[in-house]
Design an enzyme around this catalytic site. Structure first.
Site, mmCIF file in Angstrom:
data_model
loop_
_atom_site.group_PDB
_atom_site.id
_atom_site.type_symbol
_atom_site.label_atom_id
_atom_site.label_comp_id
_atom_site.label_asym_id
_atom_site.label_seq_id
_atom_site.Cartn_x
_atom_site.Cartn_y
_atom_site.Cartn_z
ATOM 1 N N CYS A 182 0.701 -1.294 -0.083
ATOM 2 C CA CYS A 182 -0.143 -0.116 0.074
ATOM 3 C C CYS A 182 0.773 1.193 0.079
ATOM 4 C CB CYS A 182 -1.077 -0.050 1.271
ATOM 5 S SG CYS A 182 -1.903 -1.439 1.521
ATOM 6 N N HIS A 237 -2.280 8.065 5.881
ATOM 7 C CA HIS A 237 -2.724 6.813 5.162
ATOM 8 C C HIS A 237 -4.012 6.272 5.721
ATOM 9 C CE1 HIS A 237 -1.638 2.933 3.720
ATOM 10 N NE2 HIS A 237 -1.925 2.367 4.640
ATOM 11 N N GLU A 275 -0.874 5.000 13.546
ATOM 12 C CA GLU A 275 -0.376 6.457 12.877
ATOM 13 C C GLU A 275 -0.725 7.496 13.622
ATOM 14 O OE1 GLU A 275 -1.075 8.377 8.247
ATOM 15 O OE2 GLU A 275 -2.478 6.857 9.055
ATOM 16 N N LYS A 324 -9.315 8.250 2.290
ATOM 17 C CA LYS A 324 -9.856 6.871 2.156
ATOM 18 C C LYS A 324 -11.276 6.618 2.639
ATOM 19 C CE LYS A 324 -5.511 4.281 2.174
ATOM 20 N NZ LYS A 324 -4.512 5.320 2.485
ATOM 21 N N HIS A 331 -9.967 1.728 -0.178
ATOM 22 C CA HIS A 331 -8.563 1.669 -0.113
ATOM 23 C C HIS A 331 -8.195 1.222 -1.384
ATOM 24 C CE1 HIS A 331 -4.327 1.102 1.077
ATOM 25 N NE2 HIS A 331 -4.498 0.042 2.061
ATOM 26 N N PHE A 351 1.810 -3.456 3.896
ATOM 27 C CA PHE A 351 2.245 -4.909 4.439
ATOM 28 C C PHE A 351 3.567 -5.115 4.086
ATOM 29 C CE2 PHE A 351 -2.291 -7.326 4.474
ATOM 30 C CZ PHE A 351 -2.712 -6.423 5.427
#
Length: 417
Positions: free
Chosen positions: A171, A311, A322, A340, A345, A404
């Site tokens: 991502c 994010h 985050e 998002k 996403h 990831f």
């Protein structure tokens, strides 16, 4: 900008073109208008295969990219590559580069990222093989599934010969493409770079995998409010698809063409958690280091940052980490948004879409809303937009992308001199 001198300003890397096709619109103007209006691109899947799944939500592209291409092009390209080609052509024209002779092809590079590549083509080809044997598999299958196939297709379409590169960092991929593009120009290997990300993997198998991992929202009865970054009731992300592409170039090259840039890409950083394949480092150390290093690269300080596009995927653990990283790296002063909440996403394309939104926030002096945020976590500690956009000067902005495997990318944009 603070801490900058005339010599560095002359060699800045500027954004001169934008292109996109997203769940909110088939181009940049419609996508941006929808973001500012707080509209959602999330819907309930009507496909028969989705009915047994615990989550039947997805954010498909608002406009089918195949309809924007010739029949031959569409047939030869995976859906993710179709999206990238549509976005790249829009960005190329927006930058005023669609006339012959404007730029030397040997000085134009392409960096288009993806998280997965042509996975739907691969899975559909497997189904065709099982149903009818090897003769039912397209001879173009291999070129359609290659992760680098998208960058190659855009390079061929634009005649870009300096390089064609494909970062694959889950991502964080789309943002990392822009970091690589920045390096290419700074190192003198290209004058113009077409950079961004593309993803299109809404498919029974990918949806099943994420569902089994319990990563996606199951709020099937409320699709438009299912993606809830930073909200105390968030329960996972919503899978989206699309592409965003930015044209970057040396500021003196842009000035010689009479182009007024949208923004300056002033700094970038890429770090790794080296912690876990799925879970981010709970201390947020890699994310913190990415933000701080990007600001150092931009010759800016934490006090300069007024806006941050997070994010913020809407996962219970990820958003909390985050938020802590943002507080630690830049404090609680920047106004944060989480786009998002509207786009879902887009995996490998998400960083590019959010970079585009950050550039437009800088350019138009307005921060998009986070319309699904109703009751933030009690310990959030950062200021996040809510139902409406916020008009304000945005001289310096950050955007985060994490993936990831522990991939972290931060980008810094500021207004042109």
């Amino acid at each position: 900008m603070p801490g900058r001198d005339a010599r560095r300003s002359a060699s800045e890397v500027v954004v001169t073109g934008l292109g996109a096709t997203t769940p909110l619109g088939g181009d940049v103007p419609t996508t941006w208008d929808a973001l500012l209006a707080g509209r959602s691109g999330v819907g309930v899947l009507a496909d028969d295969w989705a009915r047994p799944l615990p989550t039947r939500l997805a954010a498909r592209m608002a406009v089918d990219p195949a309809g924007r291409l010739s029949r031959v092009e569409a047939r030869r390209l995976d859906r993710s590559t179709q999206a990238a080609l549509v976005a790249s052509r829009e960005a190329w024209a927006d930058a005023g580069l669609d006339e012959p002779g404007v730029v030397d092809p040997d000085r134009v590079a392409v960096v288009i990222a993806t998280g997965i590549g042509g996975v739907t083509t691969l899975l559909d080809s497997h189904d065709a093989y099982l149903a009818g044997g090897y003769r039912k598999v397209s001879p173009r299958m291999v070129q359609m599934i290659m992760p680098n196939g998208t960058a190659a297709a855009v390079s061929i379409d634009l005649g870009a010969r300096a390089a064609a590169m494909t970062p694959v960092s889950a991502c964080a991929s789309g943002a990392e493409a822009l970091a690589h593009a920045l390096d290419l120009i700074r190192l003198g290997r290209a004058d113009v770079v077409v950079a961004g990300g593309a993803e299109a993997c809404i498919h029974p198998v990918t949806m099943s995998g994420f569902a089994q991992a319990r990563a996606m929202s199951t709020r099937n009865d409320d699709p438009e409010r299912a993606s809830r970054p930073f909200d105390g009731q968030r329960d996972g992300f919503v899978l989206g698809e699309g592409a965003a592409v930015l044209v970057l170039e040396r500021s003196d090259f842009a000035a010689a063409r009479g182009r007024v840039p949208y923004a300056v890409l002033a700094g970038a950083a890429v770090t790794a958690d080296a912690h876990d394949m799925v879970s981010p480092d709970p201390t947020g150390a890699g994310q913190i280091r990415a933000m701080r290093t990007a600001l150092t690269d931009a010759d800016l300080s934490t006090q300069d940052v007024v806006h941050l596009n997070a994010h913020a995927t809407s996962t219970p653990v990820g958003d909390r980490i985050e938020a802590h990283a943002i507080r630690t790296a830049v404090g609680d002063a920047p106004l944060v948004c989480a786009t998002k909440s509207m786009t879902g996403h887009l995996l490998g394309a998400s960083g590019a879409v959010e970079a585009l939104a950050t550039v437009l926030a800088v350019h138009h002096s307005v921060v998009p809303p986070t319309p699904t945020l109703e009751k933030p976590d009690d310990d959030l500690g950062i200021e996040v937009t809510r139902a409406t956009a916020c008009a304000m000067p945005v001289p310096v902005a950050l955007t985060n992308s994490f993936g990831f495997g522990g991939h972290n990318t931060a980008l810094v944009f500021h207004t042109p001199e």
